[in-house]
Design a protein around this motif. Sequence first.
Motif, short mmCIF file in Angstrom:
data_model
loop_
_atom_site.label_atom_id
_atom_site.label_comp_id
_atom_site.label_asym_id
_atom_site.label_seq_id
_atom_site.Cartn_x
_atom_site.Cartn_y
_atom_site.Cartn_z
N LEU A 196 81.81 52.94 -64.72
CA LEU A 196 80.96 51.90 -64.15
C LEU A 196 80.76 50.74 -65.11
CD1 LEU A 196 78.43 54.32 -62.50
CD2 LEU A 196 80.03 52.85 -61.32
N SER A 197 80.71 51.03 -66.41
CA SER A 197 80.54 49.95 -67.38
C SER A 197 81.76 49.02 -67.35
CB SER A 197 80.38 50.49 -68.79
OG SER A 197 79.39 51.46 -68.84
N GLN A 209 83.78 48.58 -64.89
CA GLN A 209 83.72 47.81 -63.64
C GLN A 209 82.76 46.63 -63.77
OE1 GLN A 209 82.93 50.11 -60.07
NE2 GLN A 209 83.94 51.88 -60.96
N PHE A 210 81.62 46.93 -64.38
CA PHE A 210 80.63 45.86 -64.53
C PHE A 210 81.20 44.72 -65.35
CE2 PHE A 210 77.39 43.88 -67.23
CZ PHE A 210 76.63 43.26 -66.25
N ASN A 267 83.82 42.75 -63.49
CA ASN A 267 83.23 41.91 -62.45
C ASN A 267 82.47 40.73 -63.03
OD1 ASN A 267 83.91 43.00 -59.85
ND2 ASN A 267 82.92 44.85 -60.58
N LEU A 268 81.81 40.98 -64.13
CA LEU A 268 81.09 39.90 -64.79
C LEU A 268 82.05 38.78 -65.18
CD1 LEU A 268 78.76 38.64 -66.56
CD2 LEU A 268 79.54 40.15 -68.36
N GLY A 320 77.03 57.03 -59.55
CA GLY A 320 76.78 56.37 -60.81
C GLY A 320 75.56 56.95 -61.51
N VAL A 326 74.55 52.59 -64.04
CA VAL A 326 74.92 51.23 -63.67
C VAL A 326 74.98 51.12 -62.15
CG1 VAL A 326 76.48 49.36 -64.17
CG2 VAL A 326 76.36 51.30 -65.69
N PHE A 383 75.80 48.39 -58.94
CA PHE A 383 76.34 47.06 -58.58
C PHE A 383 76.20 46.78 -57.10
CE2 PHE A 383 79.09 49.41 -61.45
CZ PHE A 383 79.01 48.65 -62.61
N TRP A 422 76.57 43.77 -55.68
CA TRP A 422 77.45 42.68 -55.23
C TRP A 422 78.91 43.05 -55.36
CZ3 TRP A 422 80.05 41.46 -59.69
CH2 TRP A 422 79.36 41.66 -60.88
N LEU A 423 79.13 44.19 -55.94
CA LEU A 423 80.50 44.55 -56.27
C LEU A 423 81.33 44.84 -55.03
CD1 LEU A 423 81.14 46.82 -59.16
CD2 LEU A 423 81.89 47.66 -56.98
N HIS A 460 82.66 41.91 -53.31
CA HIS A 460 83.75 41.31 -54.04
C HIS A 460 85.04 42.07 -53.76
CE1 HIS A 460 85.08 38.64 -57.22
NE2 HIS A 460 85.91 39.60 -57.55
#
Lengths: 586, 484
Positions: A538-539, A541-542, A545-546, B59, B62, B64, B66-67, B70
Amino acid sequence: MELEEAKELKERCSQCDAISWGLTEEGKYYCTSCHNVTERSKEVINTDIIPNTKIKSISRGLKRKSKLEKGWDWYVCEGFQHILCQQAEVLKTLGVAPELKNEVLHNFWKRYLQKSKQAYCANPVYTSGRKAQVLKDNVHHSDWASGSELLSDASCASSLESGAESKSDVPTPKPFPALRTPQSVAASVCSGSLDGMEYSEWKEKGILKMTVPGTLALCYLSLLWQREAVTLSDLLRFVEEDHIPYIKAFQSFPEEMKLYGRDKGIFAIESWPDYEEIYKHMFEIATFLDLPRFPDITEDCFLHPNILCVKYLMEANLPDEMHGLTHQVTKMTGLGDVDSLTFDPIAKGAQTVKYDVQAIALIVVVLKLLFLLDDNLEWSLSDLAEVNNEKNKTDKPWFSFRKWYQVMKKSVDEKKQNWEEARAKYLWKSEKPLYHSHIDKPGASKRREMVVNLQKQFSTLADSAPTIEKKSPSSFQFHWAEDDPSRPCFHGHSLQGILVKKGPALVTKNSLYWLSTQKFCRSYCKHVTTYEESNFSLSYQFILNLFSFLLRIKAALLHDEVSLIEKKLFKKKYSETKKNSRSRRR
Amino acid sequence: MRPTACGEPASKGAREDCGGAHPHFLLDVLRTQDMSDFSEELTRPESEDDQEEASTVSGTRVYFPWLQKHLDTVATGGKKKKDFAQTTGACLSFIREALLKHQWQQAAEYMHSYLQILEDFDSNQRQTAPEIIWKLGSEILFYHPKSSVETFNTFADQMKNIGVLNYLKISLQHALYLIHCGKLEEASRNLSQAETWRYGEKSSSQEMLINLAQAYKGLLEYFSWSKKKMELSKLDKDDYAYSTEARNIFSHSWKTSVNFSALIKTPGVWDPFVKSYVEMLEFYGDRDGARKVLTSYAYDEKFPSNPNAHIYLYNFLKREKAPRAKLLSVLKILYQIVPSHKLMLEFHMLLRKSEKEEHHKLGLEVLFGLLDFAGCTKNITAWKYLASYLRQILMENRVAWVQEEWKSRRNWWPAFHFSYFWAKSDWKEDKDLAYEKALVAGMLLGKGYRYFRYILKQDHHDLRKKIKQMKKSVKKYSIVKPAV
C-alpha cells in the motif's frame, strides 16, 4: 476602426451634402462629417485610376472574400502558425528566453513547412493537379503569397519572422496555391480555410500532418533545444491550467479568419493533452524534421536528474538529505551521462528521456532503498524516529515516514479534489460557435446564445465568490513552510536512524530490497511491464499515485520507469536470480 | 386576529405543501424517462464504494479513497472517452451529489458548466441533454434560497424552446409549479399556450400531453367554479348579486366540460378530472352525461383497472337511487379488485337484503374476505355483521356454508384474530369489539376456546346480560360440537 481618406469620390453626401469621404474597413465609403455609410464600395470604382488600391487593401488586411462567408482567405497551416505564435508568446511571458520564438520555434516551423512541402520549396504541392494550376496562376500566386505573409504579420503581433535576412533568402510561404479552380470554391463552402477540405483528406506517405497536439510537441521540442527549465509535464499542466493556449486556441484568430466545417475537425480539441501522446508526437516530429543532435544536457542543466530530483524532493516535501542518495543512484545507473540524456533524433535507436518521470522514479527507488516500502519497515522506522524526536527536541528531527504520509495524504487528497472540481467546471466551448456548414450556422449560434443565457442565470445562483480563481503559473504545485502547522515542512529533517555509520561511510539500516518487476514484457505492445496495483504494498501504491498525480501521468508509466532504473541498478541480480535480491551498496 | 397574523401561517403551510409535492412530480418524471443515462451513472459509484471497502479491509494502515477512480481511468482501454464527455459526466455526478446534500449553490455552480453539453458535437447527447437539464435545473431553482418565481419562469421559458420535443412536457410541469406556488392564473395562461402549440404532425405522445394540458386547465376552471359555487351558496337567493353570479357559473361549465372530455376518453387513470367533471355535470342536471362518463370510465376495457372508477360509479348510482341489482353489479367488481374496501360492508348488507340464495352465501364470503385483511381486524361493524350473520345462518341450518369458508381459515384465523394476547388487548381497548369477536370465536371454535373463555370470565356488569346471551348462542349454534 482603421479608416482612411478617400479623395477619389467627388459626390455629395446624400444626408449632409458634404464632400468628405472616408473608407470603412469593409471598403465602403462613409461620410466623415455625418458618418453616413454608402452602399458604394471601393471595388466598384475603376482600379485603373488608383493603381495602388490593391496594395492598400492588402495592407489593411482586406483580402478577397469568399461569397458565402465574409472573411479572409487563409490556409490551415496559417492557423497552426497562429496557434504556435500565441503559445510562444505565452512561454516568453513565463520567462523562457526570447530566442525560443524567433529562432528555435520559427526554424522548426519553417523546416516543418518545407519538409511537408507546404512552403519554402520549389514545388509546394500535394496533388499533381495542383502543380499545373500553380504554374498558370503564377502572377496571382505571388500576390497571394505576399498577402499571406502580410496576414501573418497582421495576425501575430510580432511575426515569427525574426529578421530581414529570413525574408530575403527564403521564398515566401505559398501554401496550397489552388485558388481559382471550381473545386476549391466548392470546397471552401465546407470550411472557412481555403484548404480545410484538402487538408483533412490529405494522406501522403512520409508526410506528417500538423495537429493541435502537434503544436505542443513542437513547443516542447523548442524548449528542449533551448534547455529551458520546463519539463513536458509542466508544459501540459500549464495547458490544463489554461495558461498556454491549446483547447480553444482558435478563439483568438482574427475575426476575419472564419472557422467552420472541416476546420472544426482540425482545430477543435475536446481533450486535455496526454503526456504519452504528446511525447510520442514529439518524437515523430523530431524524426520527421530530421533534426540534428540536441544541445547536451549536462550537470548544470535543469533537466539533469540531479537538479530535477532536488526540485521534486522539495515538491514532495522529502528531506534534502535524500538528494545525496538520488545523486548516487544516478551515478551508479549512468542515467546522468550526457549521452544518455541528450536527445539525438537521427541516431540509431534514438530515444528521448522522460526527464521528469525519470527523476521521480529515481526518488521512488531511493525511497524503496531507505524504507523498503513493504507496509512494515517504514512504519517501524517511523516509530523509532518518533520516539527519538520525543526525547530529543533540540536536535534536527528525524524523518518519520508516518508523519510525512499523514501530511501528504491530506494535501494530495485536497489537491486532487480541487483538481477534479476544476476539471468538472471547465468550459470547453469557445465564444465563437463552430458549425458544420452554413445550414448549421444559425442553429449553432442559437445554441451558443442559449447556453450563455442559461449560464448567466445559474452563475447568479452560484456562490458569490468567483469559483475558479486563476492561479499564476508555477513549476511548484505545493508550498511547504517551516512555521505553518497546516503544511509542515520536512525538508530539514534528517535521515538519522535510517542510515547507519559503517566505517567512513553511511549505510542504509535496511539491507533488503524488492524489485518492482521480475519480468519485462517482451511482446510487441509498447509498455515494458504490467502494473497490477493490488500486487504491491500500500505504501508503494501511495507513493506511485502521489507522484503520478504530480506529473498528471498514469501510475503505470511511473512504475515502468522505476523498473527500468532497477534493471540498471541491479543488473547482476537480474541475470543471476529472479527472486528478491539484496541491495548491494558500495 | 389581525388579517396578517392569520394570513402568514396559511401561506407558509401552502409553501410547505408544494415543497412536499414538487419533488414527487419530478421524481415521477425521473422514473419514467431516460433511465439509461442515470442508471449508468448510478451504478458506478456503488462499485467504487465496494472497492474502497475492500482496500480498507485488506490494508493495515494506508487508505486510498481516490485511488480506485484513478485506476478506473487507467483500466478503460480501447477507445478513449473525450475529456469533454468526462467533464460533463463529472458535472452530472457532482450536481447529483449536491442535490442530495441540499447544496443548492454548489449545484448551480456545476450546472453552469454542465450546460455546455447543449453544444456537444454529438447530436445524441445534445438531444437528451435538455430533459436532464430541465429536471436538475428546475429542482435547483425550486429550492435555491435566491431563486424566485420569476427566475423559474425564465428558466422554463428558455428550456421550452430548446428543441421541440420538450415543449409540452416542460409547459405542463411549469404549470404544475405555478399551481404549487398558488399562481393559478399564470398557470392557466401557460396551459392555454401549451394547448394551442403545434409542431409538425400531431404525434400520439403530443396529443396526450395536449390533452393533459387541457384537462389541467379544466381542473383550474373547476377550482374557481367550485369557489364561486361556495360563495353562491352563502348568498341569499333574493340578493341582487345572485343572478349574475349564477350566470357566471353557468358560462363556466360549458367551457370546462370541453377541456375534460378529450382526456377522459383516452385510457388512463384520471380520478381528479373525472370527479370534478361529474360534479359539474350533476350540478347542471346532466345525469345522463355523468352516468355515461362514469360508466365508460369504469367499464371500458381499454382503461387500466381502477377501483376508484367503480367507487365513483357506485356513489353516483346510490345518489340516483338506482335499483339494487345495479348497485350489486358495480360492487361485485369492486369486491374482485379490492375485497378489503369499506364499501364491502354496504355490499354485504345489500346481499343480505337480496332474495337470491346465492347472494346470501356471497354475503358470508364477503365478510370473511374483509376480515382476512390486517387493516380490518378492528372493524367493529364487520365483526358485528359477522356475528349476527353467522347466528342467522346457523339458525337457518346452513352449517355447510360456514364450514366451507372456515376450512381455509381454520389454520390461521385462531392465531390471527383469536389469540390470548388479542383477547386481553381487545378487552382492554374496546369491550364491544371483544364481545363480538368472542361470539364469533365461540361459534367457530367452540366454547372451550381461550378467546371466548377469557371474555366469558370477565365480569362486567354492563355486558353481563349480553355475555349470558352469547353463552347461550354459542352452546346452541357452534359448529364445533363438544366431544361427547
